[in-house]
Design a protein around this motif. Structure first.
Motif, PDB file in Angstrom:
ATOM      1  N   TRP A 302      70.708  23.041  17.757  1.00  0.00           N
ATOM      2  CA  TRP A 302      70.064  21.873  18.336  1.00  0.00           C
ATOM      3  C   TRP A 302      69.369  22.282  19.633  1.00  0.00           C
ATOM      4  N   LEU A 303      68.038  22.070  19.683  1.00  0.00           N
ATOM      5  CA  LEU A 303      67.228  22.337  20.871  1.00  0.00           C
ATOM      6  C   LEU A 303      66.706  21.004  21.387  1.00  0.00           C
ATOM      7  N   ASP A 304      66.989  20.667  22.627  1.00  0.00           N
ATOM      8  CA  ASP A 304      66.737  19.304  23.109  1.00  0.00           C
ATOM      9  C   ASP A 304      66.062  19.297  24.477  1.00  0.00           C
ATOM     10  N   ASN A 305      64.947  18.562  24.582  1.00  0.00           N
ATOM     11  CA  ASN A 305      64.287  18.391  25.875  1.00  0.00           C
ATOM     12  C   ASN A 305      64.119  16.912  26.217  1.00  0.00           C
ATOM     13  N   ASN A 306      64.883  16.051  25.554  1.00  0.00           N
ATOM     14  CA  ASN A 306      64.726  14.614  25.757  1.00  0.00           C
ATOM     15  C   ASN A 306      65.774  14.079  26.725  1.00  0.00           C
ATOM     16  N   SER A 307      65.366  13.166  27.601  1.00  0.00           N
ATOM     17  CA  SER A 307      66.322  12.523  28.499  1.00  0.00           C
ATOM     18  C   SER A 307      67.377  11.799  27.666  1.00  0.00           C
ATOM     19  N   GLY A 308      68.634  11.973  28.022  1.00  0.00           N
ATOM     20  CA  GLY A 308      69.720  11.367  27.259  1.00  0.00           C
ATOM     21  C   GLY A 308      70.301  12.289  26.214  1.00  0.00           C
ATOM     22  N   GLY A 309      69.650  13.465  26.016  1.00  0.00           N
ATOM     23  CA  GLY A 309      70.206  14.448  25.088  1.00  0.00           C
ATOM     24  C   GLY A 309      70.258  13.957  23.660  1.00  0.00           C
ATOM     25  N   CYS A 310      71.314  14.346  22.968  1.00  0.00           N
ATOM     26  CA  CYS A 310      71.413  14.067  21.528  1.00  0.00           C
ATOM     27  C   CYS A 310      72.195  12.805  21.220  1.00  0.00           C
ATOM     28  N   GLN A 311      72.525  12.016  22.240  1.00  0.00           N
ATOM     29  CA  GLN A 311      73.226  10.737  22.045  1.00  0.00           C
ATOM     30  C   GLN A 311      74.543  10.912  21.287  1.00  0.00           C
ATOM     31  N   GLY A 312      75.206  12.050  21.510  1.00  0.00           N
ATOM     32  CA  GLY A 312      76.500  12.302  20.884  1.00  0.00           C
ATOM     33  C   GLY A 312      76.426  12.892  19.493  1.00  0.00           C
ATOM     34  N   THR A 320      74.135  24.402  20.713  1.00  0.00           N
ATOM     35  CA  THR A 320      73.428  23.264  21.305  1.00  0.00           C
ATOM     36  C   THR A 320      72.829  23.686  22.636  1.00  0.00           C
ATOM     37  N   HIS A 321      71.540  23.421  22.801  1.00  0.00           N
ATOM     38  CA  HIS A 321      70.844  23.808  24.034  1.00  0.00           C
ATOM     39  C   HIS A 321      70.073  22.602  24.556  1.00  0.00           C
ATOM     40  N   ILE A 322      70.469  22.105  25.720  1.00  0.00           N
ATOM     41  CA  ILE A 322      69.835  20.951  26.343  1.00  0.00           C
ATOM     42  C   ILE A 322      68.973  21.421  27.511  1.00  0.00           C
ATOM     43  N   PHE A 323      67.709  21.047  27.493  1.00  0.00           N
ATOM     44  CA  PHE A 323      66.767  21.463  28.536  1.00  0.00           C
ATOM     45  C   PHE A 323      66.228  20.235  29.283  1.00  0.00           C
ATOM     46  N   LYS A 324      65.628  20.495  30.431  1.00  0.00           N
ATOM     47  CA  LYS A 324      64.978  19.431  31.204  1.00  0.00           C
ATOM     48  C   LYS A 324      63.649  19.947  31.757  1.00  0.00           C
ATOM     49  N   LEU A 352      62.231  16.324  20.964  1.00  0.00           N
ATOM     50  CA  LEU A 352      61.184  16.304  21.988  1.00  0.00           C
ATOM     51  C   LEU A 352      61.358  15.139  22.965  1.00  0.00           C
ATOM     52  N   GLN A 353      60.733  15.261  24.147  1.00  0.00           N
ATOM     53  CA  GLN A 353      60.570  14.090  25.014  1.00  0.00           C
ATOM     54  C   GLN A 353      59.299  13.344  24.621  1.00  0.00           C
ATOM     55  N   GLY A 354      58.415  14.017  23.914  1.00  0.00           N
ATOM     56  CA  GLY A 354      57.291  13.396  23.223  1.00  0.00           C
ATOM     57  C   GLY A 354      56.436  12.466  24.048  1.00  0.00           C
ATOM     58  N   SER A 355      56.465  11.187  23.694  1.00  0.00           N
ATOM     59  CA  SER A 355      55.570  10.197  24.296  1.00  0.00           C
ATOM     60  C   SER A 355      56.341   9.182  25.124  1.00  0.00           C
TER      61      SER A 355
END
Length: 510
Positions: A302-312, A320-324, A352-355
């Protein structure tokens, strides 16, 4: 300054009624006839109910505390409802509590700062005044007299007009959500019940799951978009060319796809759940899709750049890799690193943090500012619909570029069956009918918040032909669970061929 208890209660009643202007505007706009007089009648009846409530709970030593809490909650709620056209329920509160500092700063503007300063000044004023309480017996009498008179006025106003009011409130049940601050306290209670109350032991669903084929080499990259709405995808016929990068000849665009929710907090757990939208509950504490694929030996990352992460959703995954990071483009390089260390079967999720709004202008580098003029502020009410839309379209264009680059990375992987799926978590309102952002209750949410883009690319010609047959069928997040299990040939009672869009029996009813 000294003020009597009655004056203090009356003043708070007046301020709370004033802060409910969003609800009264909603009533005025949706009443079928005699809007002005009926709206005035509702305001008067509502003021009576508020006065009754305050008479009951404003007691010695607690009046100031309740006053400050009520006014701050009402003021902040009214501001966000008015500025972004949102409604604040338990799911919206979950979004708030999952907001990180980066996302929170995107909401800060001069209007909000002035509001906070104003509320602090009012709170300080309340703390400094002296409330004059009469003797216990006299105050009790004043309380009952106020309650009696307020209830009498309410009945005199409301009862003769029930033929107008009752059908209206039944038709527009969402009206209760405009009731600040009282509905927000209820929403906070519901938030605790759903998300914070102690949960039972994790329910195991994957105990009978196994892979039928452990030899075929497969890669599946699932790109989860953020706040992308189908209405702004040129692949679906939108006027602006927002999908310039995506290789049209290789991808399949599904044009009738609905989300499970109108916020990440709902949609993300739902799309990975074994349950369908109609019976999904955030209260459930059970294994999800990632548990199934991980337990049968599929390398899951899991690669994540969205605020709030993967929501559990990814909490039990090891990879799991959480980025900002400021922009999502760096995830292309992160994907390359992951593809450099493959197993036989690999499932890679890129979030993604997307739109994500309201600061759409912060979601893409300057070189992707194709559509102008743009809205370079988080105060969307200061921009025209054209400016907001152009800025949002630039975010879609940037996401399209990222998806295309990821497809190119997969094309270079030899001796594997490679597939990429892009799907958004929910849509977005850009100011149409005065509604901004997302998170509206699903039943009343505009289609722009529930209709989402869905793209599939695969280098397997057989799978591509099967998927192409289904491109015009109605799909939803409900299809993701079985489609991914089917792709990796995972056998489990929870897999359903009728929901697997890469299966020839897709859509068949049992």
């Amino acid at each position: 300054m000294k003020i009597s208890w009655f004056q203090f209660v009356f003043l708070n009643t007046f301020l709370i009624v004033l802060m409910n202007f969003n609800g009264f505007i909603f009533i005025y706009k949706n009443l079928s006839s005699n809007q002005l007089w009926l709206t005035i009648a509702i305001i008067l009846a509502y003021a009576c109910l508020v006065h009754i409530i305050l008479c009951v709970i404003f007691v010695r030593f607690l009046s100031k505390f309740f006053s400050i809490i009520f006014l701050i909650t009402a003021g902040m709620s009214a501001y966000f409802m008015q500025s972004y056209g949102i409604l604040i329920d338990s799911d919206m509160l979950r979004n708030v509590f999952n907001t990180d500092t980066k996302e929170a700063f995107d909401l800060i503007n001069m209007s909000l700062i002035l509001l906070i300063l104003g509320l602090l000044f009012v709170s300080f004023f309340i703390l400094k005044i002296t409330i004059l309480y009469p003797s216990f017996k006299k105050q009790l009498g004043i309380k009952f007299l106020n309650i009696f008179l307020a209830f009498g006025i309410f009945c005199a106003v409301f009862l003769p007009l029930t033929k107008s009011f009752v059908p209206f409130f039944r038709t527009y049940s969402e009206m209760r959500m405009y009731n600040v601050p009282f509905y927000q306290f209820y929403a906070l209670f519901r938030y605790y019940q759903i998300y914070l109350a102690p949960k039972a032991e994790l329910k195991i669903l994957s105990d009978k799951a196994y892979r039928e084929n452990n030899t075929t080499k497969r890669n599946l990259v699932l790109v989860i978009g953020e706040t992308a709405r189908a209405a702004n995808y040129s692949l679906g016929g939108y006027k602006n060319q927002t999908n310039l990068a995506t290789p049209h000849e290789d991808i399949i665009y599904f044009d009738k796809v609905s989300s499970c929710g109108t916020s990440t907090a709902v949609s993300l757990p739902c799309m990975f759940s074994a349950s369908k939208k109609n019976n999904f509950s955030n209260k459930a504490y059970e294994e999800n899709l990632l548990d199934f694929v991980d337990k049968v030996g599929i390398k899951t990352t899991w690669l994540d750049n969205n605020s709030g992460g993967c929501q559990g959703v990814c909490q039990r995954l090891k990879q799991t890799h959480i980025f900002k990071e400021e922009y999502d483009g760096f995830l292309i390089e992160e994907l390359k690193k992951t593809l450099a260390n493959l197993d036989t079967a690999n499932f890679i999720i890129v979030h993604l943090q997307g739109s994500h709004g309201p600061a759409y202008y912060k979601r893409y580098p300057k070189e992707f500012e194709k559509f102008t003029p743009t809205c370079d502020t988080n105060e969307l009410s200061k921009c025209t619909l054209e400016q907001i839309t152009n800025t949002y379209d630039n975010t879609i264009l940037y996401t399209d570029y990222i998806v295309e680059e990821m497809i190119d990375e997969l094309k270079m992987i030899k001796d594997y069956q490679n597939t990429l799926i892009y799907i958004s978590d929910h849509g977005e309102s850009l100011g149409e009918n005065g509604i901004y952002l997302h998170g509206m209750p699903y039943a009343i949410a505009p289609k722009t918040q529930t209709q989402i883009p869905f793209i599939l690319w695969t280098d397997d010609e057989n799978l591509r032909q099967i998927a192409f047959k289904h491109k015009n069928m109605e799909l939803s997040h409900d299809n993701l669970f079985s489609t991914i299990l089917g792709y990796f040939e995972v056998k489990t009672p929870f897999y359903e061929e009728a929901f697997d869009l890469l299966n020839l029996k897709f859509g068949e009813k049992k």
